[in-house]
Design a protein around this motif. Structure first.
Motif, PDB file in Angstrom:
ATOM      1  N   CYS A 107       0.979  -1.155   0.159  1.00  0.00           N
ATOM      2  CA  CYS A 107       0.360  -0.372  -0.133  1.00  0.00           C
ATOM      3  C   CYS A 107       0.985   1.582  -0.081  1.00  0.00           C
ATOM      4  O   CYS A 107       2.266   1.215   0.980  1.00  0.00           O
ATOM      5  CB  CYS A 107      -1.532   0.062   1.508  1.00  0.00           C
ATOM      6  N   SER A 155      -9.706  -5.949   1.258  1.00  0.00           N
ATOM      7  CA  SER A 155      -9.160  -5.201   2.693  1.00  0.00           C
ATOM      8  C   SER A 155     -10.725  -4.289   2.501  1.00  0.00           C
ATOM      9  O   SER A 155     -11.743  -4.276   1.756  1.00  0.00           O
ATOM     10  CB  SER A 155      -8.635  -4.118   1.814  1.00  0.00           C
ATOM     11  N   THR A 199      -9.942  -3.850   8.268  1.00  0.00           N
ATOM     12  CA  THR A 199      -9.485  -2.481   8.292  1.00  0.00           C
ATOM     13  C   THR A 199      -8.498  -2.511   8.920  1.00  0.00           C
ATOM     14  O   THR A 199      -6.991  -3.618   8.102  1.00  0.00           O
ATOM     15  CB  THR A 199     -10.338  -1.840   9.461  1.00  0.00           C
ATOM     16  N   GLY A 200      -7.316  -1.388   9.128  1.00  0.00           N
ATOM     17  CA  GLY A 200      -6.506  -1.056   9.207  1.00  0.00           C
ATOM     18  C   GLY A 200      -5.812  -2.574  10.427  1.00  0.00           C
ATOM     19  O   GLY A 200      -6.467  -2.475  11.420  1.00  0.00           O
ATOM     20  N   GLY A 206       1.126  -1.000   8.288  1.00  0.00           N
ATOM     21  CA  GLY A 206       0.037   0.303   9.290  1.00  0.00           C
ATOM     22  C   GLY A 206       1.012   1.110  10.754  1.00  0.00           C
ATOM     23  O   GLY A 206       0.533   1.560  11.275  1.00  0.00           O
ATOM     24  N   LEU A 211       0.981   5.733   8.463  1.00  0.00           N
ATOM     25  CA  LEU A 211       0.255   6.706   9.090  1.00  0.00           C
ATOM     26  C   LEU A 211       0.932   8.033   9.039  1.00  0.00           C
ATOM     27  O   LEU A 211      -0.147   9.183   8.708  1.00  0.00           O
ATOM     28  CB  LEU A 211       0.694   6.532  10.991  1.00  0.00           C
ATOM     29  N   GLY A 236      -7.448   0.534  15.384  1.00  0.00           N
ATOM     30  CA  GLY A 236      -7.027  -0.829  14.150  1.00  0.00           C
ATOM     31  C   GLY A 236      -7.880  -2.547  14.885  1.00  0.00           C
ATOM     32  O   GLY A 236      -8.298  -2.414  16.131  1.00  0.00           O
ATOM     33  N   ASP A 265     -13.666  -5.888  10.120  1.00  0.00           N
ATOM     34  CA  ASP A 265     -13.787  -4.365   9.161  1.00  0.00           C
ATOM     35  C   ASP A 265     -13.614  -3.021  10.669  1.00  0.00           C
ATOM     36  O   ASP A 265     -13.721  -2.324  10.471  1.00  0.00           O
ATOM     37  CB  ASP A 265     -13.697  -3.025   8.291  1.00  0.00           C
TER      38      ASP A 265
END
Length: 271
Positions: A107, A155, A199-200, A206, A211, A236, A265
């Protein structure tokens, strides 16, 4: 542990650390032998540190504490020929393949007008082509085994628009569609295919560096920051939370679940 995967062989990509490591350790703890695949080299464009061979060694050591066979495989999911040869050899050594967790991904957050051709291409190469390559290299072995389960890691960005990461969101929607399409064509072989949408998660992806990158990108339009907020009051989730869902989907507990997009999530995709 309940032994849900006793006697089975599971392959996990992106296995050196993070979610991948947890999947390897969890599958071994449930009685499976595991093929642990990772590049263990520099990933393109990411803000977080790439995994190293020692990371994969640690994954193998942790998983072997359950007494199962765990084979490390250094391979790039972007290279189908190399990946297929490596997987064929590992499956031959372990005797069969029953389940696959296509977990490898990257990502690179950016505002839309700061996304370069290289960022878009690299994200597609790893997240989409790499996932397709993983299925193409493993599905024939599941056909030979008489069936099995494939889990494609998507995701929450594959369920709901997430700003400041157009390449990632595009790739994860593609993975979701890929899972449904493969589920249709592989059903006649007794192979189930599902996608998981976290989710994260508390992994390198992460990290503080990531961030910071998201925060910088969000300065382009602060109004959209709320789209990244979880419905549950948590920042998260843990790798264990994701592994629980993946274990369910690869085990016989979900024997009639296929073409499903499972959200883990904290409600972000509905918020």
């Amino acid at each position: 542990m309940s032994g849900l995967m006793r006697g089975k062989v599971v392959l996990v990509t992106g296995a050196a650390r993070g979610q991948g490591r947890e999947h390897v350790v969890r599958m071994a703890g449930e009685g499976a032998d595991v093929i642990a695949v990772d590049l263990c080299a520099t990933l393109p464009g990411v803000a977080y540190a790439s995994s190293e061979p020692t990371d994969l060694d640690t994954t193998v050591t942790l998983a072997q504490q359950s007494g199962q066979r765990v084979l490390p495989v250094l391979a790039d999911v972007r290279d189908l020929a190399v990946l297929r040869d490596a997987i064929d050899g590992a499956v031959e050594e372990l005797g069969r393949l029953d389940a696959v967790v296509a977990n490898a991904g990257i990502c690179i957050p950016r505002a839309w007008d700061e996304v370069t051709e290289e960022i878009f291409r690299d994200t597609m190469d790893v997240n989409v082509t790499g996932t397709w390559n993983t299925v193409m290299a493993t599905a024939p072995h599941l056909v030979t085994a008489g069936g099995g389960s494939i889990v494609l890691m998507s995701s929450s960005a594959g369920l709901k628009v997430q700003p400041f990461m157009i390449p990632y969101t595009t790739s994860k929607f593609a993975v979701r569609g890929m899972a449904k399409a493969f589920a249709a064509e592989l059903a006649r072989f007794g192979i189930r295919v599902n996608s998981v949408h976290p989710t994260g998660v508390d992994t390198a992806m992460g990290s503080r560096a990531m961030l910071t990158q998201v925060a910088k990108a969000s300065m382009a339009d602060p109004r959209l920051r709320g789209m990244l907020v979880n419905m549950q009051p948590v920042e998260g989730i843990s790798v264990e939370d994701v592994a629980n869902a993946v274990l369910f989907l690869v085990s016989d507990a979900s024997r009639h679940v296929t073409a499903h997009a499972m959200a883990v999530d904290a409600g972000v995709s509905e918020f």
